[in-house]
Design a protein around this motif. Structure first.
Motif, PDB file in Angstrom:
ATOM      1  N   ASP A 466       0.832  -1.196   0.000  1.00 51.95           N
ATOM      2  CA  ASP A 466       0.000   0.000   0.000  1.00 51.95           C
ATOM      3  C   ASP A 466       0.873   1.255   0.000  1.00 51.95           C
ATOM      4  O   ASP A 466       1.956   1.294   0.613  1.00 51.95           O
ATOM      5  CB  ASP A 466      -0.914   0.027   1.219  1.00 51.95           C
ATOM      6  N   THR A 467       0.352   2.273  -0.688  1.00 55.13           N
ATOM      7  CA  THR A 467       1.061   3.549  -0.728  1.00 55.13           C
ATOM      8  C   THR A 467       0.660   4.445   0.430  1.00 55.13           C
ATOM      9  O   THR A 467       1.477   5.192   0.970  1.00 55.13           O
ATOM     10  CB  THR A 467       0.781   4.273  -2.057  1.00 55.13           C
ATOM     11  N   TRP A 468      -0.608   4.351   0.835  1.00 49.50           N
ATOM     12  CA  TRP A 468      -1.131   5.274   1.850  1.00 49.50           C
ATOM     13  C   TRP A 468      -1.384   4.535   3.151  1.00 49.50           C
ATOM     14  O   TRP A 468      -1.612   3.310   3.168  1.00 49.50           O
ATOM     15  CB  TRP A 468      -2.429   5.938   1.369  1.00 49.50           C
ATOM     16  N   ASP A 469      -1.394   5.268   4.242  1.00 48.85           N
ATOM     17  CA  ASP A 469      -1.724   4.722   5.551  1.00 48.85           C
ATOM     18  C   ASP A 469      -3.216   4.407   5.619  1.00 48.85           C
ATOM     19  O   ASP A 469      -4.051   5.124   5.052  1.00 48.85           O
ATOM     20  CB  ASP A 469      -1.359   5.712   6.660  1.00 48.85           C
ATOM     21  N   SER A 470      -3.540   3.344   6.341  1.00 55.08           N
ATOM     22  CA  SER A 470      -4.933   2.899   6.434  1.00 55.08           C
ATOM     23  C   SER A 470      -5.579   3.229   7.770  1.00 55.08           C
ATOM     24  O   SER A 470      -6.791   3.450   7.833  1.00 55.08           O
ATOM     25  CB  SER A 470      -5.024   1.384   6.200  1.00 55.08           C
ATOM     26  N   TYR A 471      -4.791   3.247   8.856  1.00 53.92           N
ATOM     27  CA  TYR A 471      -5.369   3.458  10.177  1.00 53.92           C
ATOM     28  C   TYR A 471      -4.545   4.501  10.936  1.00 53.92           C
ATOM     29  O   TYR A 471      -3.322   4.605  10.782  1.00 53.92           O
ATOM     30  CB  TYR A 471      -5.407   2.163  10.996  1.00 53.92           C
ATOM     31  N   ILE A 472      -5.265   5.238  11.782  1.00 57.55           N
ATOM     32  CA  ILE A 472      -4.659   6.133  12.767  1.00 57.55           C
ATOM     33  C   ILE A 472      -5.104   5.641  14.137  1.00 57.55           C
ATOM     34  O   ILE A 472      -6.305   5.511  14.404  1.00 57.55           O
ATOM     35  CB  ILE A 472      -5.089   7.594  12.564  1.00 57.55           C
ATOM     36  N   ILE A 473      -4.141   5.348  15.005  1.00 57.59           N
ATOM     37  CA  ILE A 473      -4.451   4.854  16.353  1.00 57.59           C
ATOM     38  C   ILE A 473      -4.032   5.930  17.339  1.00 57.59           C
ATOM     39  O   ILE A 473      -2.835   6.279  17.431  1.00 57.59           O
ATOM     40  CB  ILE A 473      -3.726   3.527  16.648  1.00 57.59           C
ATOM     41  N   LEU A 481      -8.303   4.922  20.383  1.00 59.42           N
ATOM     42  CA  LEU A 481      -9.258   5.356  19.374  1.00 59.42           C
ATOM     43  C   LEU A 481      -8.721   4.939  18.008  1.00 59.42           C
ATOM     44  O   LEU A 481      -7.610   5.317  17.615  1.00 59.42           O
ATOM     45  CB  LEU A 481      -9.446   6.874  19.439  1.00 59.42           C
ATOM     46  N   ILE A 482      -9.497   4.137  17.264  1.00 56.28           N
ATOM     47  CA  ILE A 482      -9.073   3.617  15.960  1.00 56.28           C
ATOM     48  C   ILE A 482      -9.808   4.399  14.875  1.00 56.28           C
ATOM     49  O   ILE A 482     -11.040   4.413  14.830  1.00 56.28           O
ATOM     50  CB  ILE A 482      -9.381   2.110  15.826  1.00 56.28           C
ATOM     51  N   LEU A 483      -9.056   5.055  14.000  1.00 50.61           N
ATOM     52  CA  LEU A 483      -9.610   5.852  12.914  1.00 50.61           C
ATOM     53  C   LEU A 483      -9.193   5.243  11.588  1.00 50.61           C
ATOM     54  O   LEU A 483      -8.008   4.894  11.394  1.00 50.61           O
ATOM     55  CB  LEU A 483      -9.134   7.307  13.003  1.00 50.61           C
ATOM     56  N   SER A 484     -10.136   5.124  10.676  1.00 51.11           N
ATOM     57  CA  SER A 484      -9.859   4.598   9.338  1.00 51.11           C
ATOM     58  C   SER A 484      -9.648   5.771   8.383  1.00 51.11           C
ATOM     59  O   SER A 484     -10.396   6.752   8.408  1.00 51.11           O
ATOM     60  CB  SER A 484     -11.023   3.733   8.857  1.00 51.11           C
ATOM     61  N   VAL A 485      -8.627   5.653   7.532  1.00 44.51           N
ATOM     62  CA  VAL A 485      -8.267   6.716   6.598  1.00 44.51           C
ATOM     63  C   VAL A 485      -8.762   6.339   5.215  1.00 44.51           C
ATOM     64  O   VAL A 485      -8.414   5.277   4.684  1.00 44.51           O
ATOM     65  CB  VAL A 485      -6.746   6.944   6.574  1.00 44.51           C
ATOM     66  N   GLY A 486      -9.580   7.165   4.637  1.00 44.05           N
ATOM     67  CA  GLY A 486     -10.072   6.992   3.275  1.00 44.05           C
ATOM     68  C   GLY A 486     -10.324   8.362   2.689  1.00 44.05           C
ATOM     69  O   GLY A 486      -9.490   9.267   2.823  1.00 44.05           O
ATOM     70  N   GLU A 487     -11.447   8.509   2.001  1.00 44.34           N
ATOM     71  CA  GLU A 487     -11.825   9.845   1.555  1.00 44.34           C
ATOM     72  C   GLU A 487     -12.082  10.749   2.750  1.00 44.34           C
ATOM     73  O   GLU A 487     -11.877  11.959   2.685  1.00 44.34           O
ATOM     74  CB  GLU A 487     -13.064   9.770   0.659  1.00 44.34           C
ATOM     75  N   GLU A 491     -14.086   6.932  12.733  1.00 41.42           N
ATOM     76  CA  GLU A 491     -13.820   5.891  13.721  1.00 41.42           C
ATOM     77  C   GLU A 491     -14.414   4.560  13.262  1.00 41.42           C
ATOM     78  O   GLU A 491     -15.518   4.513  12.709  1.00 41.42           O
ATOM     79  CB  GLU A 491     -14.409   6.292  15.070  1.00 41.42           C
ATOM     80  N   VAL A 492     -13.656   3.467  13.495  1.00 41.96           N
ATOM     81  CA  VAL A 492     -14.114   2.126  13.129  1.00 41.96           C
ATOM     82  C   VAL A 492     -13.957   1.225  14.356  1.00 41.96           C
ATOM     83  O   VAL A 492     -13.157   1.489  15.261  1.00 41.96           O
ATOM     84  CB  VAL A 492     -13.321   1.559  11.935  1.00 41.96           C
ATOM     85  N   SER A 493     -14.708   0.110  14.336  1.00 42.27           N
ATOM     86  CA  SER A 493     -14.655  -0.836  15.449  1.00 42.27           C
ATOM     87  C   SER A 493     -14.328  -2.259  15.001  1.00 42.27           C
ATOM     88  O   SER A 493     -14.179  -3.148  15.841  1.00 42.27           O
ATOM     89  CB  SER A 493     -15.994  -0.839  16.202  1.00 42.27           C
ATOM     90  N   ASP A 494     -14.239  -2.508  13.693  1.00 40.89           N
ATOM     91  CA  ASP A 494     -13.995  -3.853  13.181  1.00 40.89           C
ATOM     92  C   ASP A 494     -12.614  -3.991  12.556  1.00 40.89           C
ATOM     93  O   ASP A 494     -12.427  -4.730  11.595  1.00 40.89           O
ATOM     94  CB  ASP A 494     -15.061  -4.219  12.152  1.00 40.89           C
TER      95      ASP A 494
END
Length: 1264
Positions: A466-473, A481-487, A491-494
């Motif tokens: 992957d070129t980009w980061d997917s999660y910010i913890i 706190l789990i954050l998903s990076v997209g557009e 916050e995500v839980s799965d």
């Protein structure tokens, strides 16, 4: 006194630009020629220019051309310099620098009118070149190949012609026939000889040059351009004159084609347009020229051809020539280049340089003018209307330029802990006031509030490819706190991460599994997210620190045990070894650990650095199978370590890498040490105080290269630049970082995520800046100016001594002076009384194109208040009439004013013109010359008082004092032989018609320099009261005044510096000392009671000091040599150094708290440098020896001897060239060992000394 000179900011003015394929076949590249350096740049896929190479040539570049041998795939670079040699360069892709192929001596060194180098032309087929001088001499060199396909160059062939002045040389396209060169020449004996276009033919068979043909051209012709020939075009020459361009064919039976140069509508242009630069685009079946005028208008010159079938061969004949208006640039161009991929590079004369993309090559509705043959009438001018905005060009990128840099102030104006530079640069409508700060700046992309105060932040990708980061913890005390990076970021839980624990570390492994380390254990998440493995520490123990890479993981338990895990073949984490760090009781500090990252070709790291949080040591352990977790190195600390970082640093253009260990302590000190990649031994340890908070270290990537981020009360970058220098630069951000981690997304490819208190900030690195170029030390905030910046003074420091330079003083307001000749605009509306310009005029001035200056003696001047706190400009005063020129300003507190109010003294010159009207134009008879046609200037001082009340804050006009009345021309004795046209203002000074050139505060009174005289005024009720004067303080003209107690330092425009003492008892100015060497002073700075630094217009910086015994003699002789015809004492030259450009500013600055002041200087072409005093006698012995060795191992690229270059006008004295010494890094190991053997030092000692002096400007604190 010994000084160490360093260049902080490279010159930003570009005088030459050539394009070609220098590093690889079919590469699209630019070589930019600055006055003393070369730079290779290449546009990337997005159209941004990236620098590949920068080289100082230690000489002056006079001409620059690119050429390619027939059948070759790469281009050579041909340089004409002041070395008296012609140099052929080739780019070496392995070392990323230009190397000499051939260098041939043909004359004396220096920029002389009879020494070739001013003009350079090459044959389009790469077979020969001609290098010419302004007068008489021309040489032709023939290029060829040897048996090994290497370039060879012949002996020079002379093509001299006595008593001829040359205006330009070009190489004509004649295919593979004998090369032909064309020169625009004029004989000065007899004086009235016409200009002629002369053709020189190189006979390759007989190996000699003949003057083939000479044809007369217009007297105002100034430039010639070659026309493509052979099968692509008709060949021949384009001759540019003031009113039109003329095409001349090589075939004598064909007529000339003449096309007028269009003029702008509604603007008076008497002499026509002046073509200042051009660019040729050539491809199969198509070619055209772009012509840029002195106003920035760009025209496209098109030539339509037909094939003429003769009995022998088919030739191309010109059918029609058209000139089409394309667009208007903001300012004239020094040079232009059209690239094959549809881009246009413009090297601006002043202001930022532009990189444009073609939208179109001209539209049908654009103005077009068709050429006619010579027999028809071609004297009628044609007019066009300019585009309000760019229509055919699209601005892609601007390269920031500080040229011309006119004035500055240095100080900690914003209370940031380190000084800033506020400079005035540019000209007219392209002027700007810029605030320069050392280092780099983050761009704030987003800020979000968090539910609490985080204790850590991490980013991770989902897969290795992957070129980009997917999660910010984001980790808190008892949750994550789990954050998903997209557009969007949500916050995500799965995700598979545990959210009810405090996260210590997160890592993506090589098998795309993710590990989450928390205080209660290790959570290993397999790629399918459904499979999770947990590892728990022993009972009653917790994990306190962890670090890892793609295949390894290390953790530290609360029992001070170090555990080492590896990823096995099945993808499971396996514990390999454990070791006890210490038996001491735990303290308030947590342990820290760092494992070396993996590099290309490496499956496992060899070392891990650990601090137990108790002892004052950091240890390096081995991770090799045979000696796993065995200590191999030890580094002592001043206190417990707060952070550790092992990082591989490598330059962007070299494969060389260095393993560096960084140690941050709780006391704000960080230690840097190099790690031997084989043995793990530590070397070259250096420590620095970077802040007052515990140091946090983080590994990030910027532009695909590793960078170490050092965070304390201030933040820094550390990286390896293209010159293999280990650079450390501060970062500016308004908030203080608590935790930071690298971040990469589609919207923010080079950024970080920082926790600042309870806020989460996403910051982006400026994409248009190349971090790995050592010249980019400053970034700027820009405010547009009105006119050309002239002066910048401090309102709040009016009463302080000139010797005081407190950079920690908070300056609330600065006064700027901007002045220039008034420009011509299409329409001027009535002024509103608040500003010297109107809205429509300002809009036009900020438009796409420049405007011509108005008549002689018409001025636009304004003074603005620069509010530091509000970061704004406000117009305070302006000239009410166009005949008024504001020459100088000064803030002062008069001693006889009971209120101690702040006063502003403004020096105004009325009827001041840069040139004198020639009465011969209206009255050619000598006996009837109207002497009253010359209007002499009148000088006066206007005094304003600062009103600072609750209702208003403004300048209140007080009174005006005339300091120099205009002379009556009818009372003068005129010389009818020379006439009034030869009466310059220097000659007019004999009639006491001199203007105000400088003002200064002195003991509560005002010093005014009026030409050569020095006067002192005090405040009166209706005007200033003259107390005393010296009628001829300097021989020619006073340029600046510096005061210190009872001493007055005056710089002269030609005769260096004079020192005066004011005798209060006699009310006289007594001359104490002068300089026996002439210097054309442009700037001056007082260093101490006896010492002054001077910069002159030839590029020399000199430090002059009064002899020690002179002080005693001055006290013994109270008259100060009053009855002597010359000064009783002379300044001693303590130091002298040639920089290479006109010195515009010199300042003494206390850059580092507690350190000795540094001498900063700036040049007119935008370069910024510093002179650092050497600290010890050992340094005074080391650096001159090192410089001597570097002159031998790194000779200048174009053949100019380094010592001769730095001693261009005066012998270099007591100044070390730090730029040359720092090239020690670029030498190979064998050469470095030879040098240090001669110096009786080690390589580590030399590296440490070089870095120590370089980093004295990087940190606000002294080294530890």
């Amino acid at each position: 006194m010994f000084l160490y000179n360093l260049t902080l900011q490279r010159p930003s003015a570009i005088y030459f630009a050539v394009h070609g394929s220098f590093s690889a076949p079919r590469a699209i590249e630019l070589v930019l020629g600055r006055q003393t350096s070369l730079e290779l740049m290449r546009p990337d896929d997005q159209g941004h220019l990236k620098s590949l190479c920068f080289q100082e040539i230690y000489g002056i570049i006079r001409s620059l051309k690119a050429f390619r041998l027939t059948g070759a795939k790469r281009d050579y670079l041909l340089v004409g310099s002041d070395s008296g040699k012609i140099t052929v360069l080739v780019f070496n892709p392995s070392t990323y620098c230009f190397e000499r192929v051939h260098i041939e001596t043909f004359g004396k060194s220096g920029c002389r009118r009879i020494v070739p180098g001013e003009y350079l032309a090459t044959d389009p087929k790469g077979r020969a070149c001609m290098i010419g001088a302004i007068e008489k001499q021309k040489f032709v060199y023939v290029f060829n190949r040897d048996a090994s396909e290497n370039l060879t160059i012949s002996s020079p062939l002379e093509a001299h012609k006595s008593s001829f002045i040359c205006y330009g040389i070009i190489g004509l396209d004649v295919g593979f026939e004998n090369p032909i060169f064309a020169a625009l020449e004029r004989a000065y004996d007899p004086p009235q000889s016409p200009k002629s276009l002369v053709f020189y033919e190189l006979d390759l068979g007989l190996n000699h040059v003949v003057r083939k043909l000479s044809t007369p051209v217009e007297d105002d012709a100034y430039k010639i351009l070659p026309v493509p020939g052979s099968r692509d075009g008709p060949g021949g020459v384009i001759v540019c004159s003031m009113q039109h361009i003329r095409y001349k064919s090589l075939q004598s039976n064909l007529p000339d084609h003449i096309c007028p140069i269009p003029l702008r509508k509604d603007i008076s242009q008497v002499r026509g347009n002046f073509i200042v630069s051009c660019a040729l685009h050539r491809q199969k079946g198509l070619f055209f020229y772009l012509l840029c005028t002195e106003l920035g208008d760009v025209f496209k010159l098109e030539m339509e051809c037909t094939n003429n079938q003769t009995t022998e061969e088919e030739t191309c004949v010109l059918k029609e020539m058209r000139i089409r208006y394309l667009d208007s640039l903001p300012c004239p161009a020094n040079d232009m280049c059209i690239l094959r991929n549809g881009f246009l590079f413009v090297a601006s004369e002043y202001g930022n340089h532009g990189f444009y993309q073609f939208r179109s090559l001209g539209r049908e509705q654009d103005f077009c003018c068709v050429a006619v043959v010579e027999s028809k009438d071609t004297k009628e001018p044609v007019y066009f209307s300019i585009h309000e905005n760019l229509e055919n060009l699209l601005l892609i990128e601007e390269i920031e330029s500080l040229s011309p840099l006119n004035c500055w102030q240095i100080g900690d104006f914003y209370r940031e802990g380190s000084p800033q530079l506020i400079i005035g640069s540019g000209r007219r409508h392209r002027s700007a006031w810029k605030t320069l700060r050392l280092g780099y700046r983050w761009t704030e992309m987003a800020v979000s509030d968090l539910p609490g105060y985080p204790v850590g932040v991490f980013t991770v990708r989902e897969q290795q490819q992957d070129t980009w980061d997917s999660y910010i913890i984001v980790s808190f005390v008892n949750a994550s706190l789990i954050l998903s990076v997209g557009e969007t970021v949500e916050e995500v839980s799965d995700s598979g991460f545990s959210t009810n624990v405090s996260t210590i570390f997160v890592q993506l492994f090589s098998n795309n599994s993710i590990v989450q380390v928390h205080s209660q254990g290790i959570r290993h998440i397999r790629p399918d997210i459904q499979t999770v493995h947990e590892w728990k520490p022993p009972q009653d123990l917790q994990i306190q620190a962890a670090d890892g890479n793609a295949s390894q993981l290390v953790v530290v338990l609360s029992s001070k045990q170090l555990l080492y895990f590896e990823l096995d073949e099945t993808g499971m984490l396996t514990e390999i070894q454990e070791v006890e760090l210490t038996k001491e009781e735990s303290s308030a500090y947590l342990p820290c650990v760092s494992i070396a990252p993996l590099v290309s070709g490496q499956s496992k790291a060899s070392f891990v650095a650990v601090s137990d949080g108790v002892s004052y040591y950091a240890r390096l352990y081995s991770l090799k199978r045979e000696s796993c977790l065995k200590p191999i190195s030890l580094q002592a600390l001043d206190t417990v370590a707060s952070s550790l970082l092992l990082i591989w640093l490598n330059a962007s253009t070299f494969s060389k890498s260095q393993l560096v260990l960084l140690i941050g302590s709780h006391s704000g000190i960080y230690i840097r040490a190099l790690v031997d990649p084989i043995t793990g031994a530590l070397s070259e340890q250096q420590s620095r105080l970077v802040g007052t908070k515990p140091v946090v270290l983080q590994r990030i990537e910027i532009q695909g290269k590793p960078v170490a981020l050092i965070v304390s009360s201030r933040s820094y970058f550390m990286y390896l630049d293209n010159q293999l220098l280990l650079q450390t630069l501060p970062i500016s951000y308004e908030r203080m970082f608590d935790h930071v981690v690298g971040f990469c997304s589609e919207q923010c490819p080079d950024g970080v995520i920082a926790c600042c208190g309870s806020s989460l900030c996403i910051l982006s690195f400026e994409e248009d800046r190349d971090l790995f170029q050592s010249s980019h030390l400053f970034y700027s905030d820009t405010q547009n100016g009105l006119y050309t910046p002239r002066r910048l003074i401090d309102m709040e420091d009016a009463s302080s001594s000139s010797l005081t330079n407190d950079t920690t003083n908070h300056l609330k307001c600065l006064l700027t002076l901007e002045a220039d000749q008034r420009i011509q605009v299409a329409s001027l509306l009535s002024q509103d009384g608040k500003a010297p310009w109107t809205a429509s005029e300002e809009e036009q001035r900020r438009g796409a194109g420049g405007y011509p200056i108005g008549s002689a003696g018409s001025w636009s001047c304004a003074m603005e208040e620069m509010n530091i706190g509000e970061n704004s400009l406000k117009c305070a005063l302006h000239n009410t009439e166009s005949k008024e020129y504001i020459s100088s300003i000064c803030c002062i507190r008069f001693s006889n004013d009971a209120d101690s109010s702040l006063y502003l003294c403004v020096g105004v010159v009325i009827n001041y013109a840069l040139q004198v009207t020639n009465p011969w134009e209206s009255s050619p008879a000598k006996d009837n010359m109207p002497s009253d046609s010359i209007i002499f200037p009148r000088s006066e001082v206007r005094v304003y008082r600062w009103l600072n009340t609750s209702d208003s804050k403004k300048w209140e006009y007080l009174h005006t004092t005339v300091v120099q009345e205009a002379a009556n021309p009818s009372m003068m004795e005129w010389s009818n032989y020379y006439g009034a046209s030869h009466l310059s203002f220097h000659v007019a000074s004999r009639y006491r018609n001199e203007i105000i050139t400088a003002m200064a505060s002195f003991q509560g009174r005002l010093l005014v320099a009026v030409g050569t005289s020095l006067r002192m005024y005090d405040l009166g009720k209706k005007q200033l009261l003259k107390k005393t004067q010296h009628p001829r303080a300097t021989p020619y003209k006073i340029t600046s005044i510096e005061t210190c107690y009872d001493r007055i330092f005056l710089s002269d425009v030609q005769e260096s510096v004079f020192l005066y003492r004011y005798s209060a008892a006699d009310n006289l100015f007594l001359c104490i000392a002068d300089d026996y060497l002439p210097k054309w002073c442009t700037s001056m700075c007082l260093l101490d009671y006896d010492t002054v630094a001077v910069g002159d217009k030839f590029g020399n910086i000199s430090i002059l000091r009064l002899p020690p015994e002179a002080g005693t003699l001055i006290e013994q002789d109270p008259t100060g040599g009053l009855w002597s015809k010359e000064a009783p004492h002379h300044f001693q030259l303590e130091a002298c150094f040639y920089v290479g450009s006109v010195i515009s500013c010199v300042s003494k600055v206390e850059w580092t708290t507690g350190d000795v002041p540094l001498l900063f200087y700036a040049t007119l072409d935008g370069a910024i440098g510093v002179m650092i005093p050497l600290r010890s006698t050992l340094d005074m012995e080391l650096f001159p020896s090192l410089e001597l060795q570097m002159r031998e191992y790194r000779p200048p690229l174009c053949g100019r001897h380094h010592l001769a270059y730095r001693s261009y006008f005066f012998p270099v004295r007591h100044v070390i060239d730090g730029d040359l010494c720092e090239e020690f890094y670029r030498l190979d190991l064998e050469q470095q060992e030879k040098i240090v053997k001669e110096l009786d030092r080690s390589i580590i000692d030399v590296h440490r000394k070089l870095e120590d002096y370089r980093e004295r400007i990087r940190y606000p604190y002294l080294p530890v």
